[in-house]
Design a protein around this motif. Structure first.
Motif, PDB file in Angstrom:
ATOM      1  N   HIS A   1      15.200   1.746  12.145  1.00 45.69           N
ATOM      2  CA  HIS A   1      15.097   2.046  10.718  1.00 45.69           C
ATOM      3  C   HIS A   1      13.821   1.506  10.071  1.00 45.69           C
TER       4      HIS A   1
ATOM      5  N   ASP B   1      26.463 -10.794  10.522  1.00 41.08           N
ATOM      6  CA  ASP B   1      26.464 -10.071   9.250  1.00 41.08           C
ATOM      7  C   ASP B   1      26.338  -8.561   9.485  1.00 41.08           C
ATOM      8  N   VAL B   2      27.111  -8.065  10.436  1.00 42.74           N
ATOM      9  CA  VAL B   2      27.137  -6.633  10.703  1.00 42.74           C
ATOM     10  C   VAL B   2      27.916  -5.938   9.594  1.00 42.74           C
ATOM     11  N   GLN B   3      27.395  -4.833   9.078  1.00 41.57           N
ATOM     12  CA  GLN B   3      27.991  -4.192   7.917  1.00 41.57           C
ATOM     13  C   GLN B   3      28.484  -2.778   8.198  1.00 41.57           C
ATOM     14  N   SER B   4      27.611  -1.886   8.609  1.00 42.39           N
ATOM     15  CA  SER B   4      27.976  -0.472   8.739  1.00 42.39           C
ATOM     16  C   SER B   4      28.617  -0.172  10.089  1.00 42.39           C
TER      17      SER B   4
ATOM     18  N   GLU C   1      27.542   2.050  12.115  1.00 43.98           N
ATOM     19  CA  GLU C   1      26.433   2.179  13.057  1.00 43.98           C
ATOM     20  C   GLU C   1      26.059   0.826  13.643  1.00 43.98           C
ATOM     21  N   GLU C   2      26.005  -0.187  12.801  1.00 45.04           N
ATOM     22  CA  GLU C   2      25.643  -1.521  13.267  1.00 45.04           C
ATOM     23  C   GLU C   2      26.711  -2.091  14.191  1.00 45.04           C
ATOM     24  N   LYS C   3      27.986  -1.872  13.856  1.00 42.80           N
ATOM     25  CA  LYS C   3      29.077  -2.353  14.702  1.00 42.80           C
ATOM     26  C   LYS C   3      29.041  -1.689  16.070  1.00 42.80           C
TER      27      LYS C   3
ATOM     28  N   MET D   1      19.639  -7.963   9.278  1.00 43.06           N
ATOM     29  CA  MET D   1      18.956  -7.264   8.185  1.00 43.06           C
ATOM     30  C   MET D   1      17.866  -6.330   8.672  1.00 43.06           C
TER      31      MET D   1
ATOM     32  N   MET E   1      18.297  -3.941  10.340  1.00 44.31           N
ATOM     33  CA  MET E   1      18.873  -2.602  10.210  1.00 44.31           C
ATOM     34  C   MET E   1      19.324  -2.309   8.782  1.00 44.31           C
ATOM     35  N   ASN E   2      20.026  -3.247   8.152  1.00 44.18           N
ATOM     36  CA  ASN E   2      20.600  -2.928   6.842  1.00 44.18           C
ATOM     37  C   ASN E   2      19.698  -3.287   5.663  1.00 44.18           C
ATOM     38  N   ARG E   3      18.546  -3.911   5.926  1.00 47.41           N
ATOM     39  CA  ARG E   3      17.564  -4.162   4.864  1.00 47.41           C
ATOM     40  C   ARG E   3      16.185  -3.691   5.314  1.00 47.41           C
TER      41      ARG E   3
END
Length: 217
Positions: free
Chosen positions: A21, A130-133, A135-137, A200, A202-204
């Motif tokens: 990402h 701190d896995v969120q989505s 996709e991340e899991k 982060m 991935m998610n940031r």
């Protein structure tokens, strides 16, 4: 346009998918520097030298290391020309090692058998990272499914014992203030992502990409 070369080093047990990402300036050619099997009782400096053999570009290159990959990028910068080091969710010297490293060593936790350390750890790791989505899991579970426990033991051991005072030139260090493996109270980054956790990258990714665009040489 003169092409610049940026080598990416993922975190422990991960691969190039963690960087999917991120956006990079168009004048950079990206390369992924893969992890290699460690030799028995190999030092981190010896490993870094062997890993650096996969850098095929002549002259200075830039390195971007995630987590344990950031530590490895600093070690590589000691032995070959590097124009810039970018660390994400990582540490850069001995002073930034978190306090829990010491009690892991004192309690000899790495001497426990594999089934106690590695099995049934998914839910703890997901929270710790701190896995969120979804996709991340899915990505993290793919990493946890790997059974190369000898490599993991080696990597954790050299990280726990890592001693370093060397700081590369043109260092960019990006950490989140909610990072659990490397708590912000121990780390002194050049850039802080508010509410950013260890995953982060991935998610940031948008915020990190903006920092990269502003700071890559």
């Amino acid at each position: 346009m003169n092409r610049k070369h940026l080598y990416l080093i993922s975190g422990l047990g991960a691969d190039e998918r963690v960087f999917q990402h991120l956006q990079f300036p168009p004048d950079y050619e990206l390369h992924y520097l893969p992890w290699i099997p460690p030799l028995p009782d190999e030092s981190i400096s010896s490993y870094a030298a062997r890993m650096a053999e996969s850098i095929t570009t002549d002259g200075p290159v830039s390195l971007l290391g995630l987590s344990f990959g950031g530590i490895m990028s600093v070690e590589i910068a000691k032995i070959r020309p590097v124009s810039q080091n970018i660390l994400i969710s990582s540490i850069k010297n001995t002073q930034e090692k978190p306090g829990y490293f010491n009690w892991v060593l004192r309690l000899h936790l790495l001497q426990l058998p594999d089934f106690l350390i590695f099995q049934n750890r998914r839910f703890v790791v997901e929270r710790y990272m701190d896995v969120q989505s979804a996709e991340e899991k899915e990505l993290l579970r793919a990493y946890l499914a790997k059974k190369d426990y000898a490599y993991t033991r080696w990597a954790v051991n050299v990280m726990l014992h890592w001693q370093n005072e060397y700081l590369p030139e043109n260092l960019v260090h990006i950490n989140g203030d909610k990072d659990h493996p490397f708590p912000i109270k121990y780390v002194h980054p050049t850039h802080i992502i508010h509410n950013g956790g260890h995953f982060m990258v991935m998610n940031r990714a948008e915020e990190i990409s903006r920092i990269l665009a502003e700071n890559l040489l």
